[in-house]
Design a protein around this motif. Structure first.
Motif, short mmCIF file in Angstrom:
data_model
loop_
_atom_site.label_atom_id
_atom_site.label_comp_id
_atom_site.label_asym_id
_atom_site.label_seq_id
_atom_site.Cartn_x
_atom_site.Cartn_y
_atom_site.Cartn_z
N ARG A 189 13.52 10.03 6.27
CA ARG A 189 12.72 10.96 7.05
C ARG A 189 11.56 11.59 6.31
O ARG A 189 10.73 12.25 6.91
CB ARG A 189 13.63 12.08 7.61
CG ARG A 189 14.65 11.57 8.60
CD ARG A 189 15.59 12.67 9.02
NE ARG A 189 16.32 13.18 7.87
CZ ARG A 189 17.01 14.31 7.89
NH1 ARG A 189 17.03 15.03 8.97
NH2 ARG A 189 17.66 14.71 6.83
N ASN A 190 11.52 11.46 5.00
CA ASN A 190 10.38 12.02 4.28
C ASN A 190 10.03 11.13 3.09
O ASN A 190 10.79 10.26 2.67
CB ASN A 190 10.69 13.45 3.81
CG ASN A 190 11.94 13.50 2.94
OD1 ASN A 190 11.98 12.89 1.89
ND2 ASN A 190 12.95 14.24 3.40
N LYS A 191 8.85 11.36 2.54
CA LYS A 191 8.34 10.50 1.47
C LYS A 191 9.09 10.68 0.16
O LYS A 191 9.01 9.83 -0.72
CB LYS A 191 6.85 10.77 1.26
CG LYS A 191 5.99 10.36 2.45
CD LYS A 191 4.52 10.59 2.14
CE LYS A 191 3.66 10.16 3.31
NZ LYS A 191 2.22 10.36 3.04
N ARG A 192 9.81 11.78 0.03
CA ARG A 192 10.51 12.01 -1.23
C ARG A 192 11.53 10.91 -1.51
O ARG A 192 11.73 10.49 -2.64
CB ARG A 192 11.20 13.37 -1.23
CG ARG A 192 10.26 14.51 -1.56
CD ARG A 192 11.01 15.82 -1.56
NE ARG A 192 11.46 16.18 -0.22
CZ ARG A 192 12.12 17.31 0.06
NH1 ARG A 192 12.43 18.15 -0.91
NH2 ARG A 192 12.49 17.58 1.29
N SER A 193 12.20 10.44 -0.44
CA SER A 193 13.20 9.38 -0.64
C SER A 193 12.53 8.09 -1.11
O SER A 193 13.03 7.40 -1.98
CB SER A 193 13.98 9.14 0.64
OG SER A 193 13.11 8.80 1.70
N ALA A 194 11.37 7.77 -0.53
CA ALA A 194 10.66 6.57 -0.95
C ALA A 194 10.10 6.74 -2.36
O ALA A 194 10.17 5.83 -3.18
CB ALA A 194 9.54 6.26 0.04
N ALA A 195 9.54 7.92 -2.63
CA ALA A 195 8.98 8.16 -3.96
C ALA A 195 10.05 8.11 -5.03
O ALA A 195 9.80 7.74 -6.18
CB ALA A 195 8.28 9.52 -3.99
N GLY A 241 12.39 6.04 -5.14
CA GLY A 241 12.68 4.66 -5.46
C GLY A 241 13.92 4.10 -4.80
O GLY A 241 14.30 2.97 -5.08
N ASN A 242 14.58 4.85 -3.88
CA ASN A 242 15.80 4.34 -3.27
C ASN A 242 16.08 5.11 -1.99
O ASN A 242 16.23 6.33 -2.01
CB ASN A 242 16.98 4.47 -4.22
CG ASN A 242 18.18 3.65 -3.77
OD1 ASN A 242 18.28 3.29 -2.60
ND2 ASN A 242 19.07 3.35 -4.69
N LEU A 243 16.12 4.39 -0.87
CA LEU A 243 16.43 5.03 0.41
C LEU A 243 17.94 5.24 0.58
O LEU A 243 18.36 5.87 1.54
CB LEU A 243 15.91 4.17 1.57
CG LEU A 243 14.39 3.93 1.60
CD1 LEU A 243 14.04 2.98 2.72
CD2 LEU A 243 13.65 5.24 1.75
N ASN A 244 18.75 4.71 -0.33
CA ASN A 244 20.21 4.84 -0.29
C ASN A 244 20.70 5.69 -1.46
O ASN A 244 21.72 5.39 -2.07
CB ASN A 244 20.88 3.47 -0.37
CG ASN A 244 20.66 2.63 0.86
OD1 ASN A 244 19.77 1.82 0.91
ND2 ASN A 244 21.47 2.84 1.88
N GLY A 299 0.79 -1.21 0.00
CA GLY A 299 0.00 0.00 0.00
C GLY A 299 0.83 1.26 0.00
O GLY A 299 0.29 2.36 -0.15
N PHE A 300 2.12 1.16 0.16
CA PHE A 300 2.99 2.34 0.12
C PHE A 300 3.90 2.25 -1.11
O PHE A 300 3.54 2.67 -2.18
CB PHE A 300 3.79 2.47 1.42
CG PHE A 300 2.93 2.84 2.59
CD1 PHE A 300 2.57 4.16 2.82
CD2 PHE A 300 2.45 1.87 3.45
CE1 PHE A 300 1.77 4.51 3.89
CE2 PHE A 300 1.64 2.20 4.52
CZ PHE A 300 1.29 3.53 4.75
N TYR A 301 5.09 1.68 -0.95
CA TYR A 301 6.02 1.56 -2.08
C TYR A 301 6.54 0.13 -2.12
O TYR A 301 7.70 -0.13 -1.77
CB TYR A 301 7.17 2.56 -1.94
CG TYR A 301 6.70 3.99 -1.80
CD1 TYR A 301 6.36 4.73 -2.92
CD2 TYR A 301 6.58 4.58 -0.55
CE1 TYR A 301 5.91 6.04 -2.82
CE2 TYR A 301 6.13 5.88 -0.43
CZ TYR A 301 5.80 6.61 -1.56
OH TYR A 301 5.36 7.89 -1.45
#
Length: 676
Positions: free
Chosen positions: A516-522, A524-527, A471-473
């Protein structure tokens, strides 16, 4: 070869030419050392007279000019002369270290201590901290809560600060550097000592007793400290808005109890036991955000360390420790009153073996296992997933080694690394290779390259799981370790009574974490984050006269980053950072010292950016002076001393880390100590 690497080696070549000129010899003549036989039939260096020995750099005891990394040694006298109140303040004396007073506004009102900037959170989670080899790096957010450590300054023998990545020796989270705090042996603290300090909003009492019974030496230290922290209101606010006129809640009471016992079982075996407790009420929070209605820390640890001396100078050791960090808190936020309790448990076992595998070589190798449990419902409940209340387990397994080989009396190689497997990111290998060349007696050149990692904290891993949940990414790749490739050229030289330590470094960071924010998830990569850091460090130590000592540090450089996901790493390293400590013994009774610090403007916290409120990314540069006047005398034939300490003598009102974090004004205190 990259453009930046070419620049680094051009600079080193020019620097080497200057050294050759100073030494009165040509480049082709440098390094023609002589050999002398030792009793074992091998060769040893003739360039090691009057050179300090470090214990932490590679896990081998080495002269500082043969260590594979740059090391700053802070001895007991430096700690006294600095006039430091908090342990964290001492690290202002380390080139490249950034220290901010009480910077954390939400979990623990404690200092930020960070090496080479790159600070996007107040916990400074990219540096490993050890006490007698025991890791105090916290699992929840990473980093260290300095006020929660069960230790007093007077029990510290020395501090070794490794300036640069050292995952090869201490694994993940030794990403930018390592601090190893080494306590005094009980045999050196015999008898009774009492100490009392009184000052502006501060007071402390310390009692210590050291005794001996046969082959057993022990020391018991108890202390209580009350600290009112920052002023309630900011004296020079950057905005008229109420939020930016108030400092953080940071009053605290610190109760410490520490026991160390060393038992000489026989001529070869020793046993060391340590126990420590730290507790007391603490304030934390900021106006109109999270604030603690009540908060109390309860921390303790137990450690057992066995050592056996082997033939030929080798050693076998086994160390086991258990740590519990506990917080009891009632928190007030926008949702009302919440339970802020947190419990962090750690179990660790390490085995290490040192021996000589062949002529002119030493090898240290070993392994360790660790198990962490973290319980923190308030901080680990993400979004609507407040059911994430259970313990978060973390398993860690390590295998490490470092080979020191003296190829010639003037040439020493260190080759080592660590293989590490953890629950969150799997297996990583972090190698290092270094060569130290004694060009002439008193002049050493060091070249090294290493890889290092930082593992996600429990907080980061929880958010990683949350963003990747259904439901998220759901297609988001799993979080990986942060990585750095580090190269350095160092020089250690001696010119009469002047010791010089100079270092050029080039660090290439990748896979930097942001959750810390949705931009990193949006995205496509937290790294996704990357950064390039390059700079220099200079440390000078001079015995000006038999009564006067000068210690000076200078560092500077720059950071370039793609600044993805709104995390601004660019310019997070100050253009320059000065520190100076001048001490003088007036006579047998009186002595004095002066410490000075200056830091250029620095960008640390992008969330503080608000042009409407007249705030930019940058925190203005600052300058600070501390002083100490000490008088030694006798009371009933017993040694005593009285010290007057002034911190922030000029009453400078400046900000550290954020625009709502104003350093306290001038602080005076009187300290009395009596050895019975």
């Amino acid at each position: 070869m990259s453009v930046e690497t070419k620049k680094l080696f051009k600079a080193s070549t020019a620097f080497l030419a200057v050294l050759a000129a100073l030494s009165g010899t040509g480049l082709s003549e440098l390094g023609l050392g002589l050999a002398m036989a030792n009793p074992a039939g091998g060769e040893e260096s003739i360039f090691l007279d009057d050179v300090p020995v470090v214990l932490s750099a590679s896990r081998l005891s080495q002269p500082i000019n043969e260590a594979p990394v740059a090391v700053t040694i802070i001895d007991r006298q430096m700690i006294k002369d600095s006039g430091a109140w908090d342990l964290s303040e001492i690290f202002r004396l380390v080139p490249g270290m950034y220290v901010a007073y009480h910077a954390d506004p939400y979990y623990s009102a404690d200092s930020t201590v960070a090496y080479h900037g790159m600070v996007t959170t107040t916990t400074s989670d990219r540096m490993q901290v050890l006490i007698d080899g025991r890791s105090v790096y916290a699992s929840l957010f990473g980093g260290v809560n300095w006020s929660d450590l069960p230790i007093v300054l007077d029990d510290i023998e020395r501090i070794e600060v490794i300036r640069g990545p050292d995952s090869a020796s201490y694994g993940a989270n030794s990403y930018s550097g390592v601090i190893n705090i080494i306590t005094r042996h009980p045999a050196e603290t015999q008898g009774t000592m009492i100490s009392m300090a009184f000052g502006n909003g501060r007071k402390e009492s310390i009692f210590r007793y050291g005794g001996k019974s046969g082959a057993l030496s022990y020391r018991l230290t108890a202390s209580i400290r009350e600290d009112k922290g920052e002023d309630d209101r900011i004296q020079r606010p950057t905005s008229a808005f109420t939020f930016w006129n108030l400092n953080k809640f940071d009053n605290k009471t610190i109760q410490n109890l520490n026991l160390r016992a060393d038992y000489q079982v026989n001529s070869a075996d020793t046993l060391e036991f340590q126990f420590g407790y730290n507790g007391g009420p603490r304030e934390v929070g900021e106006y109109n955000n999270v604030s603690a209605i009540s908060r109390r820390a309860e921390n303790h640890f137990e450690m057992l360390h066995w050592r056996r001396a082997l033939e030929g100078g080798g050693e076998l050791s086994v160390q086991a420790f258990h740590t519990v960090e506990r917080v009891y808190a009632r928190l007030k936020d926008s949702d009302g009153v919440s339970d802020g309790d947190a419990i962090l448990r750690r179990y660790d076992l390490e085995v290490q073996h040192t021996f000589s595998p062949f002529k002119n070589a030493r090898l240290v190798w070993g392994g360790s296992i660790r198990y962490d449990q973290t319980y923190a419902p308030y901080y680990l409940g993400v979004g609507d997933n407040q059911y994430l209340y259970g313990d978060f387990p973390y398993h860690l397994r390590r295998f490490f080694g470092n080979l020191e080989w003296r190829a010639r009396p003037d040439l020493v190689f260190n080759v080592g690394g660590m293989i590490e497997n953890n629950t969150y990111t799997g297996t990583d290998t972090t190698p290092r290779v270094a060569v130290n060349w004694h060009m002439q007696p008193g002049h050493t050149l060091r070249l090294s390259h290493s890889r290092a990692t930082r593992s996600p904290s429990v907080y980061e891993k929880t958010y990683d799981s949350y963003w990747r949940s259904a439901g998220f990414y759901p297609g988001l790749p799993e979080m990986q370790t942060e990585r750095v490739k580090s190269s350095e050229i160092g020089y250690i030289g001696k010119y009469g009574n002047l010791d010089v330590d100079f270092r050029l470094f080039y660090d290439d960071y990748s896979q930097l974490i942001d959750v810390r924010n949705k931009r990193s998830a949006a995205g496509g990569n937290l790294n996704a984050g990357t950064a390039i850091m390059r700079g220099y460090e200079l440390q000078l130590k001079a015995q000006l006269t038999d009564k006067t000592r000068l210690i000076y540090g200078l560092s500077g450089g720059g950071v370039k980053s793609d600044n993805v996901n709104g995390v601004v790493y660019s310019d997070s390293l100050p253009k320059y950072n000065h520190n100076l400590l001048l001490s003088h013994k007036i006579n047998e009774q009186w002595s004095t010292s002066l410490a000075a610090y200056q830091v250029a403007k620095t960008k640390f916290n992008s969330t503080d950016f608000n042009p409407r409120e007249n705030r930019a990314y940058f925190i203005d540069g600052n300058r600070r002076f501390d002083g100490r006047l000490n008088y030694q005398f006798k009371v009933g034939g017993k040694s005593a001393e009285c010290s007057l300490i002034a911190q922030n003598i000029a009453d400078a009102r400046y900000f550290e880390y954020r625009h709502d974090n104003e350093l306290p004004g001038r602080a005076l205190r009187l300290n009395f100590r009596l050895d019975l």
